[in-house]
Design a protein around this motif. Sequence first.
Motif: not given
Lengths: 127, 158
Positions: B72, B111-115, B68, B75, B64
């Motif tokens: 980021n 929701s917290l993984t890439p893209g 994360l 993003v 996880f």
Amino acid sequence: MNVNEISEFIAAVLMLAGSIMAVISAVGIIRFPDVYTRSHAGTKSSTLAVLLTLLGAFLYFAIAEAFVSVRLLLGILFVFLTAPVAGHLIIRAAYRAHVEMADITIEDELKEVISQKEEEKDQSHLR
Amino acid sequence: MAFQILVNIIIAVTWMFLQNSYTATSFLFGYIIGIIILFILRRFLVFNFYMNRVWAIIKLIMLFIIELIKANLDVIKIVLSPKLNNQPGIVAVETRLETNVEITLLAALISLTPGTVSMDFSSDGKTIYIHSIDVPDKEDMIEQIRNSFERAIMEVTK
């Protein structure tokens, strides 16, 4: 530099990285075209920003003042538990309220399911 | 699993009584001895040795954190690129997980993984609708990530 200064430096770097992440998240919220893409910047980057800042503050107080603050660790945990759920609920509500998606969107597999559901609801109203 | 933890705590407390020192250190020491005893006696237990599951949880947390950080970086790359040429879209993903806790965990991890951000569940809870920030080249990768997450969660709750 002794050990104390080095670890304070690490704490400062963590906090700086956290604030840079917060700025990038804000820029993302301005630049992205619709609610759904904005939520990407809103959930991920600000979660990591809060994590890094709180971790930096925790390290600083633990080293400089020898004060272990469990509240900061609990804060990290609670942000991690709530941020994805909040993002999920906001874009779910936006989709159900028929907020338009950006023009560059190329795929939508949820549309049929939602419209089918709404038709069923209308029919049950008529009956 | 809960029973094994209870047995382990009882062994640790017994160790404290035998040592006649009631400190956190001797509790920890007794707990480690309890882990070793349970590991030796694992064939007589009804369930699997519970440290396996603890190890699976640790692996899930590591996965996880890595995801994360990757998310980021992803993003940042999209936000700071001079032109926005990503192609967002909504993708349906089938899941094999069954209980509500597992599915909630999977959605939060997505929701917290890439893209990807999880958007909605189907009424039977078998499908998660995911908003992906870049559909064309990501679809296979999403499947792959989802498989790794799903497998990690299944290992924890099997």
